[in-house]
Write an enzyme that holds these catalytic residues in place. Structure first.
Site, PDB file in Angstrom:
ATOM      1  CB  THR A 170     -61.275 -18.872 -29.646  1.00 50.84           C
ATOM      2  OG1 THR A 170     -61.275 -18.183 -28.383  1.00 50.84           O
ATOM      3  CG2 THR A 170     -62.146 -20.100 -29.539  1.00 50.84           C
ATOM      4  NE  ARG A 181     -54.896 -13.326 -27.866  1.00 52.17           N
ATOM      5  CZ  ARG A 181     -56.105 -13.201 -27.328  1.00 52.17           C
ATOM      6  NH1 ARG A 181     -56.290 -13.437 -26.035  1.00 52.17           N
ATOM      7  NH2 ARG A 181     -57.129 -12.853 -28.076  1.00 52.17           N
ATOM      8  CD  GLN A 331     -62.626 -24.099 -31.684  1.00 49.41           C
ATOM      9  OE1 GLN A 331     -62.086 -24.976 -31.004  1.00 49.41           O
ATOM     10  NE2 GLN A 331     -62.056 -22.929 -31.912  1.00 49.41           N
ATOM     11  CD  GLU A 333     -64.196 -17.279 -30.891  1.00 51.09           C
ATOM     12  OE1 GLU A 333     -63.755 -16.782 -29.835  1.00 51.09           O
ATOM     13  OE2 GLU A 333     -63.645 -17.113 -32.000  1.00 51.09           O
ATOM     14  CG  ASP A 338     -63.782 -11.727 -24.856  1.00 48.46           C
ATOM     15  OD1 ASP A 338     -63.584 -11.833 -23.635  1.00 48.46           O
ATOM     16  OD2 ASP A 338     -62.939 -11.238 -25.642  1.00 48.46           O
ATOM     17  CE  LYS A 339     -62.327 -10.692 -30.967  1.00 46.63           C
ATOM     18  NZ  LYS A 339     -61.128 -10.666 -30.109  1.00 46.63           N
ATOM     19  CG  HIS A 342     -62.530  -7.266 -23.558  1.00 46.40           C
ATOM     20  ND1 HIS A 342     -61.862  -7.272 -22.348  1.00 46.40           N
ATOM     21  CD2 HIS A 342     -62.348  -8.512 -24.085  1.00 46.40           C
ATOM     22  CE1 HIS A 342     -61.294  -8.450 -22.158  1.00 46.40           C
ATOM     23  NE2 HIS A 342     -61.578  -9.231 -23.195  1.00 46.40           N
ATOM     24  CG  HIS A 381     -62.412 -15.977 -20.694  1.00 46.22           C
ATOM     25  ND1 HIS A 381     -63.201 -14.852 -20.695  1.00 46.22           N
ATOM     26  CD2 HIS A 381     -61.748 -15.973 -21.879  1.00 46.22           C
ATOM     27  CE1 HIS A 381     -63.010 -14.180 -21.813  1.00 46.22           C
ATOM     28  NE2 HIS A 381     -62.147 -14.840 -22.563  1.00 46.22           N
TER      29      HIS A 381
END
Length: 579
Positions: A170, A181, A331, A333, A338-339, A342, A381
């Site tokens: 990101t 990436r 920006q 984040e 997310d991590k 997971h 997402h």
């Protein structure tokens, strides 16, 4: 909007405090008056001067709901995230490698193509960083210029903040271009297969790794994790850090204290690297299991974050450093949502989402003084975290006690021992100039045009009322009497806002008590909690509301309520003892 009288509101908010959380949840949800006029006043078609984009990686409505339930209760509302004027839904699909122009659709994408989508306004394939699709993952595509690069090219300062490694997908997509990436540092470029980036190496005439490109773009405020990537040696010999400080004059900072000490970027950009890779989440890990972990009394426990700053303080510092008369782009984040999803870690994900809300509040405070600022808050997402009825209703589940005092179970069912992305649409919200463009259902590539500033439209105006005069045919019109002079009453001065605060005098250490605020004749109401050097600010509605204390250490704390209106400013202070 009509304001309720202060005594009535004060009585209601004091009652909320007196009976605790149960009463807070009993407050009716919704609005007693139509909001159309209030909302219409917030439509601003002008181009934004400043853009603040706040990303919650993996943040979808299910994860927002889980964090809200835990932190505030089912009837709570985040003062930042849930308080933006315009809200819509956003699709996040990407492409798969193939033959142009008919690339197959990827209905579930990773963070690289999704971040590239809003950064460049164009779709691409998994693992691709602001670079177009191609026939294979290890074959580079066309570089796509990003919003950050356009602002920088226009001579405006830019910032890039993340709780992940700054070379992650990101933050990487904001200011780098590469086919994979995984090629985060100079020593990561020679991987085989899809992660091979050899043609992009500087020794091969390319732009180099993500870390090198972020530095070469001279991003004015570049702060987050990822020290180990920047410490890698370049093809020329020195580390990326040495290259950054020697070539561009970057000021390297490693702790929250060192970041606080930075007061200007006039003498050079700032590079903050506060962790080897990802930064430490707010809460210690609490993992779901196949048998079902946790229970009705399980709560999340604070992490030891050492000298690391949190996301809201990094964002506040970035805004302070970037603020100028010409405008800026930032920006920021919240990456660990997310991590930790997971990792099937519900507490880690909740904590980072709570921090995202605090970061939105920081942005809104700046916007209140700088209304030409566009704030956009969204994810990249969806994820698989789901709130379910109880243990056993998922491959792995975890149960925690929410602010309501009741158990909440979340399930992860897209993997065994882990969790994966999903393809559902996600929330997008905005406030400020051109924020109305996020309403309805949009695609994340649409954010590019909004951040760049669309051609302003013309708002419709109400036609003047038509007055019809009908004369009686057989009579002469009645002559209009000559108006007599009248005295104009002198304008009455507006009253200063009236404020009442209901706060506990004493709370137990770790207890999360409530404070109730009632205000009259106020336009803005803020609550500031001060304990030692720590300050937490929350923005309430103009009529007041409730504020839940975080877990505090033993000692004393102060609560300051600041209400501003046409008649001036009113401040009320309360002392709280934590035993």
């Amino acid at each position: 909007m009509k304001r309720r009288s202060l005594p009535a509101l004060a009585a209601g908010t004091a009652a909320v405090l007196a009976v605790g959380i149960a009463a807070a949840n009993a407050v009716p949800i919704g609005f007693g008056e139509d909001r159309s006029a209030e909302l219409a006043k917030q439509i601003d078609p002008s181009k934004p001067k400043n853009v603040i984009l706040i990303i919650g990686d993996g943040m979808d409505d299910s994860m927002i709901t889980a964090a809200r339930n835990y932190d505030l209760g089912a009837n709570g509302r985040f003062a930042g995230l849930d308080n933006l004027a315009f809200t819509g839904a956003m699709t996040t699909h990407g492409l798969k490698a193939g033959t142009a122009p008919d690339y197959p659709i990827a209905y579930v994408s990773d963070s690289a193509p999704t971040a590239s989508g809003w950064s460049s306004g164009k779709k691409t394939i998994d693992s691709r960083i602001s670079q177009g699709p191609s026939e294979a993952l290890n074959i580079a595509g066309e570089d796509y210029k990003t919003v950050l690069e356009y602002f920088k090219e226009a001579g405006k300062p830019v910032g890039n903040v993340s709780t992940a490694a700054l070379t992650d997908a990101t933050p990487g997509a904001a200011g780098a271009h590469i086919n994979a990436r995984a090629c985060q540092g100079p020593r990561n470029m020679d991987a085989t297969g899809a992660n091979n980036c050899t043609p992009t190496k500087k020794s091969e005439g390319g732009k180099g790794s993500i870390a090198e490109q972020l530095v070469d773009n001279e991003i004015d405020v570049l702060i987050g994790g990822g020290y180990d990537r920047f410490a890698q040696a370049t093809d020329a010999g020195p580390s990326v850090i040495d290259y950054a400080t020697a070539t561009y004059g970057y000021d390297l900072v490693r702790t929250a204290g060192e970041l606080d000490a930075v007061t200007s970027i006039d003498d050079g950009p700032v590079l903050g690297l506060f962790a080897p890779e990802n930064m430490t989440p707010m809460y210690q890990p609490f993992l779901a299991t196949a048998a079902g972990s946790g229970g009705a009394n399980t709560t999340c426990q604070a992490s030891d974050r050492g000298t690391q700053p949190d996301l809201s303080s990094m964002t506040k510092k970035a805004i302070e450093l970037l603020d100028n008369d010409d405008g800026f782009f930032l920006q920021t984040e919240s990456a660990m949502i997310d991590k930790q999803e997971h990792a099937i870690d519900i507490c880690g994900a909740i904590g980072d989402l709570v921090e995202l809300n605090e970061t939105v509040e920081v942005a809104l405070e700046y916007q209140a003084e700088n209304p030409d600022t566009l704030i956009i808050v969204t994810g990249d997402h969806a994820h698989s975290t789901q709130i379910v009825g109880g243990a056993g209703q998922g491959t792995q589940t975890a149960t925690v006690r929410t602010a309501d005092g009741d158990p909440m179970t979340v399930a992860y069912s897209t993997g065994v021992g882990g969790s994966n992305h999903t393809g559902a649409q996600i929330r997008v919200a905005a406030s400020g100039p051109q924020a109305a463009n996020v309403t309805g259902v949009i695609d994340q590539t649409d954010l590019f045009n909004t951040m760049m500033g669309r051609t302003p439209s013309t708002l419709p105006t109400d036609p003047a009322p038509t007055v019809t005069v009908t004369a009686t045919p057989t009579q002469s019109p009645t002559p209009t009497p000559t108006p007599q002079p009248t005295s104009t009453p002198a304008p009455q001065p507006s009253s200063k806002p009236a404020v009442q605060v209901a706060a506990p005098k004493t709370v137990a250490r770790g207890e999360r008590a409530w404070i109730a605020v009632a205000a009259g004749d106020a336009d803005t109401v803020k609550v500031v909690l001060i304990q030692g050097k720590n300050r937490i600010t929350r923005t309430l509605k103009a009529a007041g509301g409730t504020f839940r204390l975080p877990a505090l250490r033993a000692g004393s704390a102060r609560v300051k309520v600041i209400a501003k209106g046409e008649g001036g400013t009113t401040k009320v202070k309360e002392a709280i003892r934590i035993r």
